[in-house]
Design an enzyme around this catalytic site. Sequence first.
Site, PDB file in Angstrom:
ATOM      1  N   HIS A 161       0.831  -1.214   0.000  1.00 34.91           N
ATOM      2  CA  HIS A 161       0.000   0.000   0.000  1.00 34.91           C
ATOM      3  C   HIS A 161       0.868   1.268   0.000  1.00 34.91           C
ATOM      4  CE1 HIS A 161      -0.339  -0.927   4.586  1.00 34.91           C
ATOM      5  NE2 HIS A 161       0.718  -0.169   4.381  1.00 34.91           N
ATOM      6  N   HIS A 169      -1.228   4.633   9.616  1.00 32.03           N
ATOM      7  CA  HIS A 169       0.124   5.200   9.687  1.00 32.03           C
ATOM      8  C   HIS A 169       0.087   6.517  10.463  1.00 32.03           C
ATOM      9  CE1 HIS A 169      -0.022   2.589   6.155  1.00 32.03           C
ATOM     10  NE2 HIS A 169       1.266   2.409   6.294  1.00 32.03           N
ATOM     11  N   HIS A 205      10.820  -3.486   2.694  1.00 33.69           N
ATOM     12  CA  HIS A 205      11.127  -2.058   2.643  1.00 33.69           C
ATOM     13  C   HIS A 205      11.593  -1.558   4.004  1.00 33.69           C
ATOM     14  CE1 HIS A 205       6.919  -1.858   3.993  1.00 33.69           C
ATOM     15  NE2 HIS A 205       6.865  -0.544   3.995  1.00 33.69           N
ATOM     16  N   GLU A 241       5.074  -5.158   8.384  1.00 29.71           N
ATOM     17  CA  GLU A 241       3.671  -5.089   7.921  1.00 29.71           C
ATOM     18  C   GLU A 241       3.185  -6.424   7.373  1.00 29.71           C
ATOM     19  OE1 GLU A 241       3.429  -0.412   6.468  1.00 29.71           O
ATOM     20  OE2 GLU A 241       3.736  -1.954   4.975  1.00 29.71           O
TER      21      GLU A 241
END
Lengths: 129, 280
Positions: free
Chosen positions: B12, B59, B193, B240
Amino acid sequence: MSDLSEYDDIPGTTLFTAQRSRKGYWLNQFCMSLMKPENRERFKADERAYLDEWPMSEAQKQAVLARDYNACIAEGGNIYFLAKIFSTDGKSYQYAAGTMTGMTQEEYAEMMLHGGRSIEGNRSKKEGR
Amino acid sequence: MARITAGLTSSHVPAIAAAWDQGRADEDYWRPVFAGFDWTKKWLAEHMPDAIVLVYNDHASAFSLELIPTFAIGCADRFEIADEGYGPRPVPAVEGHADLAWHIAQSTILDEFDMTIINKLDVDHGLTVPLTLMFGQPEAWPTKIIPLAVNVVQFPPPTGNRCYMLGQAIRRAIESFPEDLDVQVWGTGGMSHQLQGPRAGLINKEFDTAFLDRLTADPEALRKLPHIDYVREAGSEAIELVMWLVMRGALGEHVRELYRFYHVPTSNTALGHIVLEPTN
């Protein structure tokens, strides 16, 4: 079970632990305030005056003013909160991440285009792998 | 009765939202990213569910450091789009499915998952980027969405095993809902990431490929993967990926892979997407 010290062995990585969350509480809450357009305007008009409204340490304020994101993280900032600062500046996650690596924006972008930073040598300080 | 018909996962990355919203989807950099979802768009048009349980993480948009729920379910009829610092995305508000969401909340709590119930929730890129990738830019989203927020910001997040077990409890909840509904479960975030520190930009294609393979071949191994393996091997924000295991747990023991897409780079991130169908 809750000993997180083994994560310190991972190079160039700061985990957002309870200790850092407590240290960075007001820094991160200041960041949250930038989700409101009126606060973004006030911050942009006089950054120092806006920061002085928050019970933040001088080191935290200096880190924000300098847009030194490694320093912000050392002072308890979390990247998803700090994103409100660089979003206010009209900058991207790639820009902000790049500034933390010691590379130029061009070098960082080029590295990503070539598959990103390799895991080799980046797993463990102790084991050097 | 309601049933789970499929599950899918997707990264996302917020830069996808920026590219789409600013009309840059046709640029050389972005074209392959969006094209990677063409198959799924077509498949979804033929297999549109009545509701989606969309597992994502906030977030620091709806939840600041004032309140950090580990698992929270959106039980409202409607969810507005969050302003993450550059104004809300120009996408439709999200329509919830309050009956099913409340049923899942009640069922999972009695199944010993201590869910937080949310009645007001502004949803951020974690939820809206997958909708953009899968549905493009409609006047209104074509189905109802139940947001299920997982804390992966403040350490520690829930374990992968706990996420998997929550998925199993969600399945039991859905299968006990009396209406005749097709429901999908989506897991979002990942893949490798790292957005912070000198190691930012880390990508580990080998880890990601093995993770995608194991969703079908060996989910039991993924359940046991400790947090540190995600962080060490795939970057601090790759944690995540535990949210993908909620999706996987909800599909039952056996699944068939229908489609997969993997692309580097998407901003700082390895974009991963997989579509799975239960075969139990």
